[in-house]
Design an enzyme around this catalytic site. Sequence first.
Site, PDB file in Angstrom:
ATOM      1  N   THR A 171       0.828  -1.201   0.000  1.00 20.34           N
ATOM      2  CA  THR A 171       0.000   0.000   0.000  1.00 20.34           C
ATOM      3  C   THR A 171       0.870   1.261   0.000  1.00 20.34           C
ATOM      4  O   THR A 171       0.579   2.220  -0.715  1.00 20.34           O
ATOM      5  CB  THR A 171      -0.951   0.003   1.211  1.00 20.34           C
ATOM      6  N   GLY A 172       1.927   1.263   0.786  1.00 21.95           N
ATOM      7  CA  GLY A 172       2.817   2.426   0.828  1.00 21.95           C
ATOM      8  C   GLY A 172       3.424   2.751  -0.527  1.00 21.95           C
ATOM      9  O   GLY A 172       3.515   3.919  -0.924  1.00 21.95           O
ATOM     10  N   VAL A 206       0.652   4.152  -2.871  1.00 16.17           N
ATOM     11  CA  VAL A 206       0.414   5.575  -2.623  1.00 16.17           C
ATOM     12  C   VAL A 206       1.468   6.410  -3.351  1.00 16.17           C
ATOM     13  O   VAL A 206       1.150   7.402  -4.015  1.00 16.17           O
ATOM     14  CB  VAL A 206       0.397   5.873  -1.108  1.00 16.17           C
ATOM     15  N   GLY A 207       2.725   6.011  -3.253  1.00 10.07           N
ATOM     16  CA  GLY A 207       3.785   6.719  -3.965  1.00 10.07           C
ATOM     17  C   GLY A 207       3.580   6.700  -5.465  1.00 10.07           C
ATOM     18  O   GLY A 207       3.841   7.699  -6.158  1.00 10.07           O
ATOM     19  N   GLU A 252       0.950   9.226  -6.294  1.00  6.03           N
ATOM     20  CA  GLU A 252       1.546  10.570  -6.213  1.00  6.03           C
ATOM     21  C   GLU A 252       2.373  10.862  -7.466  1.00  6.03           C
ATOM     22  O   GLU A 252       2.308  11.970  -8.022  1.00  6.03           O
ATOM     23  CB  GLU A 252       2.441  10.688  -4.974  1.00  6.03           C
ATOM     24  N   GLY A 310       2.548  16.344  -1.594  1.00 10.63           N
ATOM     25  CA  GLY A 310       1.302  15.721  -1.156  1.00 10.63           C
ATOM     26  C   GLY A 310       0.953  16.167   0.244  1.00 10.63           C
ATOM     27  O   GLY A 310       1.814  16.242   1.123  1.00 10.63           O
ATOM     28  N   HIS A 368      -7.460   0.281  -0.925  1.00  8.72           N
ATOM     29  CA  HIS A 368      -6.545  -0.696  -1.542  1.00  8.72           C
ATOM     30  C   HIS A 368      -7.268  -2.029  -1.434  1.00  8.72           C
ATOM     31  O   HIS A 368      -7.165  -2.746  -0.442  1.00  8.72           O
ATOM     32  CB  HIS A 368      -5.186  -0.732  -0.832  1.00  8.72           C
TER      33      HIS A 368
END
Length: 152
Positions: free
Chosen positions: A42-43, A46-47, A50, A70, A77
């Site tokens: 998930t991390g 997110v990147g 972005e 951001g 997710h």
Amino acid sequence: MKDTLKPGIEHELRFRVPKSKTVPALYPESAEFQEMPEVFATGFMVGFLEWACIAAVKPHLDWPEEQTVGTQITVSHTAATPVGLEVTAKVKLITVEGRRLVFEVEARDDVDVISRGTHERFIINRAKFSEKVRQKAKAVNRAFEGEPSPAS
């Protein structure tokens, strides 16, 4: 920012998920993460979202002097993506209020929609932003060294 920065700008970004973007790779220091499945983290997702938003507006900014950071992300997710699948992010700029930008975002892999939501970014002046960060780090370093900060 340029006159062309207006709601309606869309961008699509594709990325094939490598092992280095899976849950165990997110925090190699975490024993718990090391025991989890090798799926798109998930991390890192997110990147990736972005990245797509940055790419969408970059031609409409005075880059690199103007950039975006951001400030908020609200996404789901909902499906796991294994290594080797391609992920596609589709983003659309829906709001421009001064320096505030809001995007609708969606990501899908070769099989499923894996994420939907919104992402907020702010336009910054890179030099001013970097100076503020440098001053913050300097103040923290002084505090660790026992020196009084200028505000004391």
